[in-house]
Write an enzyme that holds these catalytic residues in place. Structure first.
Site: not given
Length: 622
Positions: A59, A80, A335, A397, A451, A541
């Protein structure tokens, strides 16, 4: 939204009508999409004169295309349809100027006009999305509208509108459009006009409402009483890493949490949804322009593979994280982390348990919906075998992987965690299996794509240096993640929006956008005058970030392993400094939509992997 099928329905992309103004409406029955015509993600993006209209054939796309064709202006991207009602300007394409857009609630004393945008709230038949249509004719007792993604059947022969909506003109000149009893609600209509009489008053946000409030919880009766359930694998892993029932490494922050206003929360939701769409648009743009793709520092021979990953409609993003600075000075994105973002468990589970344990009142856990939204995202994935989670042997992790495993299994999928890759093996068909002989077909990873790319770069160096290069007996990470027979979440194309080279592209595509910081591939006079941040285009990081103030003094800097990478330069917009800590707001997405918020804090201006995640709640309105 769910539509009722009927015998007159036509397949996706088939014209169903021609609206007043000679704009074609198309069927949006996605179940009937022809894969030979719509082969890639890019094939679903609609452009007119090189200007992006929206996703075919929704739409929003029709409304933007009708306005551009007949009026010469368009409205900004929205996640939306109901969010269009909050817009207060449109962009005149030919003159690149903004024109006033005013909203009138259903029942307003200003009647809609030809070309008005009619907006439905989310809910009912428009669950989650809302709806937008173009008003093509106005009468005292009805309006005629044109739209897409409402029905899949052709409009009646000779009719240049999709349907009529009953209207009633009140004694005081108030104009009402009928809302059926199925839960769908018409918010009102938008008119491009400078005359704001009877319009919704556009209240500007009070800057102070974007300030983050630092608070201190009361110590419970029992000091250091347990609150993490160590019988749950993910909570036990978190408990072990933190050396106890605590959210903060720093004892001085043990009782600290943060509040944000409901207005700030709404702003974060809106910004997250809009920015996701902007980053996706920029990703498509980069992949269509080879000269830009070169700036991303990716192995050249992988460019086509990245493009195929983006083109593959099954390669959808499950989840991601935005990093923001938010204060009375504005809301700016730093970011987009949509490759291997962290902090999901802290925000989606631990902060809520912390707030409950310390009996923090007066607000709502800002991450309360994150887990359920992740479950919903995984349910939407058409997966027909085991999902393997690949992680490094790292405490953070570990609990991160266990938390996501819980979400995947709650969504109804089978899931296994693999720590490291030493247990993986090639089978006789040159496929990769786990230690129990299960073939790897679907992967969610905590490893960064870079990596795996570094392995490729090292292999290329070996070949260039004429080092004997044999096929490894054991699969390498790059063998797994770049395998054509394995679907990886998050997909290979996330290398583009996660790369900071996307930030200057965004500034070109969306100049002076309120959520964006001026960013360039080159250090220019404007950046020098304002102060700037130097960032490697690939980094993690906070590594190798340097902050320089307007006096050209380096005020913060961190070392790392990305010093050889190309850099971008971003306007200095510091994090708010609140009670001796810099505070960064993080928002999380699921299926491309806002799913929750948290904060990361540090004594340094640069947030890194050792920065604390503290609890965040949205204050109740008073």
């Amino acid at each position: 939204m769910t539509k009722i099928k009927n015998r007159q329905d036509v397949s996706f992309g088939t014209p169903i009508g021609v609206a007043l103004g000679n704009v074609i409406a198309y069927s949006s029955d996605y179940e009937t999409t022809n894969p030979l015509i719509y082969k890639s993600r890019s094939d679903f993006r609609s452009y007119v004169d090189g200007i992006y209209m929206g996703h075919k054939w929704q739409c929003v796309e029709f409304a933007r295309r009708w306005l551009y064709t007949n009026k010469g202006y368009i409205f900004n991207d929205v996640a939306m349809a109901y969010e269009i009602f909050n817009l207060r300007s449109v962009r005149d394409i030919a003159n690149n100027t903004e024109l006033a857009l005013n909203a009138f609630e259903n029942g307003a004393k200003r009647l809609p006009e030809l070309g008005s945008l009619l907006i439905w709230e989310e809910g009912g038949e428009f669950e989650e999305t809302g709806h937008v249509a173009i008003i093509t004719a106005v009468f005292n007792d009805k309006v005629q509208i044109a739209e897409q993604n409402m029905a899949f059947s052709p409009w009646p022969k000779g009719q240049n509108y999709s349907r009529e909506i009953k209207a009633k003109l009140g004694d005081d000149g108030d104009y009402w459009l009928h809302c059926p009893s199925d839960g769908s609600t018409i918010l009102g209509w938008l008119i491009q006009t400078d005359d704001a009489e009877n319009a919704v008053i556009a209240t500007l946000p009070i800057p102070a409402l974007f300030n983050i409030e630092s608070c201190t919880a009361l110590l419970p009766n029992k000091d250091n009483s347990p609150w993490l359930n160590i019988a749950n694998d993910d909570e036990y892993a978190f408990f072990k890493m933190m050396n106890g029932h605590q959210l903060s490494y720093n004892k001085s922050s043990a009782l600290r949490y943060y509040n944000i206003s409901s207005q700030a929360q709404i702003a974060l939701e809106t910004a997250t949804d809009e920015l996701h769409q902007m980053f996706m648009h920029a990703t498509d743009y980069v992949l269509e322009h080879p000269e830009l793709l070169e700036k991303f520092g990716l192995p050249t021979h992988l460019h086509e593979k990245i493009k195929r990953s983006w083109s593959n409609r099954a390669n959808q993003l499950v989840t991601s994280r935005f990093d923001f600075s938010m204060s009375e000075y504005g809301l700016k994105v730093y970011e987009y982390n949509c490759d291997s973002a962290s902090c999901y468990m802290e925000v989606g589970k631990v902060q809520g348990k912390w707030l409950k344990h310390y009996k923090v009142k007066g607000g709502t856990d800002a991450g309360k919906d994150l887990f359920n939204q992740l479950v919903k995202a995984w349910k939407a994935r058409a997966i027909n075998s085991v999902i393997h989670i690949l992680q490094d042997d790292d405490p953070e992790e570990t609990y991160h992987a266990l938390f996501m495993k819980n979400a995947i299994e709650t969504a109804g999928h089978e899931c296994k965690i693999i720590v490291g890759i030493d247990t993986l093996k090639w089978n006789e068909h040159n496929e990769i299996e786990d230690s129990t002989g299960i073939k790897l077909q679907w992967i969610w990873k905590t490893w960064a794509w870079e990596t795996a790319l570094d392995e490729i770069r090292n292999s290329e160096d070996e070949i260039r240096n004429k080092v004997k290069h044999l096929k490894h007996e054991k699969p390498r990470l790059s063998d797994v993640l770049l395998n054509d027979n394995i679907m990886v979440f998050e997909p290979l194309w996330t290398l583009i929006p996660s790369n900071k080279a996307i930030l200057p592209v965004l500034c070109t595509l969306f100049p002076n956008h309120p959520y964006l910081l001026n960013t360039s591939f080159e250090l220019n006079d404007d950046l020098i005058r304002s102060g700037y941040v130097t960032k490697p285009i690939v980094g993690r990081c906070g590594a190798n970030i340097k902050i320089v103030d307007e006096h050209q003094q380096v005020i913060a800097e961190k070392s790392g392993n990305f010093e050889t990478r190309d850099q971008i330069y971003q306007t200095l917009f510091p994090l708010p400094y609140i009670n001796n800590l810099y505070v960064q707001v993080c928002t999380f997405t699921a299926n491309g939509n806002y799913a929750g918020s948290g904060v990361r804090v540090d004594t340094s201006m640069i947030i890194d992997r050792d920065s604390d995640c503290l609890a965040l709640q949205c204050k109740h309105d008073t």
